[in-house]
Design a protein around this motif. Structure first.
Motif, PDB file in Angstrom:
ATOM      1  N   PRO A 110     110.237  76.741 -33.864  1.00  0.00           N
ATOM      2  CA  PRO A 110     110.602  78.116 -34.239  1.00  0.00           C
ATOM      3  C   PRO A 110     110.374  79.106 -33.098  1.00  0.00           C
ATOM      4  O   PRO A 110     109.679  78.820 -32.115  1.00  0.00           O
ATOM      5  N   THR A 111     110.952  80.283 -33.268  1.00  0.00           N
ATOM      6  CA  THR A 111     110.852  81.323 -32.228  1.00  0.00           C
ATOM      7  C   THR A 111     109.407  81.749 -31.985  1.00  0.00           C
ATOM      8  O   THR A 111     109.008  82.018 -30.845  1.00  0.00           O
ATOM      9  N   ASP A 112     108.618  81.849 -33.047  1.00  0.00           N
ATOM     10  CA  ASP A 112     107.229  82.297 -32.893  1.00  0.00           C
ATOM     11  C   ASP A 112     106.430  81.363 -31.992  1.00  0.00           C
ATOM     12  O   ASP A 112     105.531  81.815 -31.262  1.00  0.00           O
ATOM     13  N   VAL A 113     106.726  80.067 -32.027  1.00  0.00           N
ATOM     14  CA  VAL A 113     106.021  79.121 -31.159  1.00  0.00           C
ATOM     15  C   VAL A 113     106.353  79.404 -29.699  1.00  0.00           C
ATOM     16  O   VAL A 113     105.478  79.365 -28.819  1.00  0.00           O
ATOM     17  N   VAL A 114     107.627  79.703 -29.419  1.00  0.00           N
ATOM     18  CA  VAL A 114     108.028  80.060 -28.058  1.00  0.00           C
ATOM     19  C   VAL A 114     107.330  81.343 -27.624  1.00  0.00           C
ATOM     20  O   VAL A 114     106.854  81.458 -26.484  1.00  0.00           O
ATOM     21  N   ASP A 115     107.257  82.314 -28.531  1.00  0.00           N
ATOM     22  CA  ASP A 115     106.578  83.578 -28.211  1.00  0.00           C
ATOM     23  C   ASP A 115     105.119  83.350 -27.819  1.00  0.00           C
ATOM     24  O   ASP A 115     104.626  83.923 -26.830  1.00  0.00           O
ATOM     25  N   GLU A 116     104.423  82.549 -28.597  1.00  0.00           N
ATOM     26  CA  GLU A 116     103.009  82.305 -28.309  1.00  0.00           C
ATOM     27  C   GLU A 116     102.844  81.592 -26.965  1.00  0.00           C
ATOM     28  O   GLU A 116     101.912  81.883 -26.205  1.00  0.00           O
ATOM     29  N   ALA A 117     103.754  80.671 -26.670  1.00  0.00           N
ATOM     30  CA  ALA A 117     103.689  79.968 -25.382  1.00  0.00           C
ATOM     31  C   ALA A 117     103.919  80.941 -24.230  1.00  0.00           C
ATOM     32  O   ALA A 117     103.228  80.894 -23.201  1.00  0.00           O
ATOM     33  N   ASP A 118     104.880  81.849 -24.394  1.00  0.00           N
ATOM     34  CA  ASP A 118     105.157  82.837 -23.344  1.00  0.00           C
ATOM     35  C   ASP A 118     103.991  83.804 -23.158  1.00  0.00           C
ATOM     36  O   ASP A 118     103.692  84.234 -22.033  1.00  0.00           O
ATOM     37  N   LEU A 119     103.321  84.161 -24.242  1.00  0.00           N
ATOM     38  CA  LEU A 119     102.175  85.063 -24.138  1.00  0.00           C
ATOM     39  C   LEU A 119     101.016  84.399 -23.403  1.00  0.00           C
ATOM     40  O   LEU A 119     100.292  85.046 -22.642  1.00  0.00           O
ATOM     41  N   ASP A 188     105.749  94.136 -26.549  1.00  0.00           N
ATOM     42  CA  ASP A 188     107.165  93.910 -26.838  1.00  0.00           C
ATOM     43  C   ASP A 188     107.372  92.619 -27.633  1.00  0.00           C
ATOM     44  O   ASP A 188     108.232  92.559 -28.526  1.00  0.00           O
ATOM     45  N   THR A 189     106.590  91.596 -27.308  1.00  0.00           N
ATOM     46  CA  THR A 189     106.706  90.330 -28.050  1.00  0.00           C
ATOM     47  C   THR A 189     106.294  90.506 -29.502  1.00  0.00           C
ATOM     48  O   THR A 189     106.973  90.041 -30.427  1.00  0.00           O
ATOM     49  N   ARG A 190     105.172  91.195 -29.719  1.00  0.00           N
ATOM     50  CA  ARG A 190     104.712  91.426 -31.090  1.00  0.00           C
ATOM     51  C   ARG A 190     105.662  92.347 -31.851  1.00  0.00           C
ATOM     52  O   ARG A 190     105.832  92.200 -33.074  1.00  0.00           O
ATOM     53  N   ALA A 191     106.290  93.287 -31.151  1.00  0.00           N
ATOM     54  CA  ALA A 191     107.260  94.160 -31.819  1.00  0.00           C
ATOM     55  C   ALA A 191     108.472  93.350 -32.287  1.00  0.00           C
ATOM     56  O   ALA A 191     109.008  93.592 -33.386  1.00  0.00           O
ATOM     57  N   ALA A 192     108.898  92.393 -31.463  1.00  0.00           N
ATOM     58  CA  ALA A 192     110.014  91.528 -31.868  1.00  0.00           C
ATOM     59  C   ALA A 192     109.617  90.671 -33.061  1.00  0.00           C
ATOM     60  O   ALA A 192     110.427  90.454 -33.991  1.00  0.00           O
ATOM     61  N   GLN A 193     108.392  90.188 -33.069  1.00  0.00           N
ATOM     62  CA  GLN A 193     107.919  89.412 -34.219  1.00  0.00           C
ATOM     63  C   GLN A 193     107.869  90.272 -35.476  1.00  0.00           C
ATOM     64  O   GLN A 193     108.188  89.798 -36.573  1.00  0.00           O
ATOM     65  N   ARG A 194     107.475  91.520 -35.310  1.00  0.00           N
ATOM     66  CA  ARG A 194     107.439  92.417 -36.476  1.00  0.00           C
ATOM     67  C   ARG A 194     108.837  92.626 -37.048  1.00  0.00           C
ATOM     68  O   ARG A 194     109.021  92.659 -38.277  1.00  0.00           O
TER      69      ARG A 194
END
Length: 315
Positions: A110-119, A188-194
């Motif tokens: 899922p997208t959230d997994v990619v987000d966490e990896a990028d963070l 910005d990443t957390r805003a996209a998740q929101r």
């Protein structure tokens, strides 16, 4: 009687005798050797003492310089360890993030997994940038870095806003800007998740609690960003001579207190909503009394009150 400032005949006769003696002594082919003792001996002792003091001071200076050089050498060696470790970590996390994106493209992750990896990559790059800046500062004769842990568990470089430049470099501002770049990525990443949580909530695929948590996270990051921007502005004012001494210290303390109050206020808001939901479940007999939430809310409200009092004391 002679005048008060007129030499007496006796004095003039004595002066004539001393002059004749000096002239004869000066024309003699061999002068008698100076005797040891008396004025000469005192002069010799004074010269030896002066030379000894000079040599001792030179030795002290040389020793201090050697110690400074050794400390710098050790600091650079320790920095190299940190740089190497940070570089390895960043490289490994980049590879992990690349793999997560590949899995996401294949519909596996899922997208959230990619987000966490990028963070995680962004944080590793931040630490590497700090270590590399430290190395440059050490080579210019600057101090080693100091790290501090914030109240929310974040690790940040402890920058003294009144620290001088190192040569022509303003390393304090450079470190602050490194943190700002990483914080912007996270915000910005957390805003996209929101936004995704909002869409899921509207579609009935997630709860209001998840949406509220995502919203609180974004607001907290925005509060941290505002506090960091305030510190960057204070540093600029200090370098321009607009704030000095106690004024700078009080302004920085005020910024820190405002940041704590904002974070605590956001936590109070989130906990009150969570507590209200938990209490409804308790009234329906579906859950026990939410004691833990009540305690956390009490602590958060106390934090808000303490920060407000600190700000009042700084007025």
């Amino acid at each position: 009687m002679t005048e008060p400032h007129e030499p007496t005949p006796e004095f003039l006769a004595h002066l004539a005798r001393e002059t004749r003696y000096a002239l004869r002594a000066g024309s003699a082919p061999h002068r008698p050797a100076l005797r040891r003792g008396g004025a000469f001996e005192r002069l010799r002792v004074a010269l030896v003492a002066a030379l000894s003091l000079g040599a001792g001071a030179g030795l002290v200076v040389a020793s201090e310089r050697a110690q400074d050089a050794r400390r710098t050498e050790l600091a650079l060696a320790a920095n190299q360890v940190r740089v190497d470790a940070a570089a390895r970590r960043a490289e490994a996390l980049r590879a992990s993030a690349s793999e997560a994106r590949s899995r996401h493209a294949a519909g596996i992750s899922p997208t959230d997994v990619v987000d966490e990896a990028d963070l995680r990559v962004a944080d590793a790059v931040r630490r590497l940038a700090h270590a590399e800046l430290e190395r440059e500062a050490l080579r210019l004769g600057g101090p080693a870095l100091r790290w501090a842990t914030t109240e929310d568990g974040q690790s940040e470089v402890a920058c003294d806003l009144d620290a001088p430049r190192v040569g022509v470099r303003d390393f304090v501002s450079e470190h602050l800007l490194v943190d700002r770049a990483a914080l912007l990525i996270e915000r910005d990443t957390r805003a996209a998740q929101r936004q995704r949580s909002q869409l899921r909530f509207e579609s009935g695929f997630t709860s209001s609690a998840e949406l509220e948590s995502a919203d609180a996270t974004v607001k907290t990051l925005e509060a941290r960003l505002a506090g960091l921007d305030g510190r960057i502005a204070l540093r600029a004012d200090f370098l321009l001579g607009r704030v000095t001494g106690d004024t700078l210290v009080r302004a920085e303390l005020r910024l820190a207190a405002e940041s704590r109050r904002a974070a605590a206020a956001l936590r109070v808001e989130s906990l009150r909503r969570s507590l209200a939901r938990a209490e409804r479940l308790t009234e329906a007999g579906l859950a026990p009394a939410p004691l833990q939430l009540q305690l956390e809310l009490s602590d958060a409200e106390a934090a808000v009150a303490l920060a407000a009092l600190e700000l009042e004391a700084l007025e």
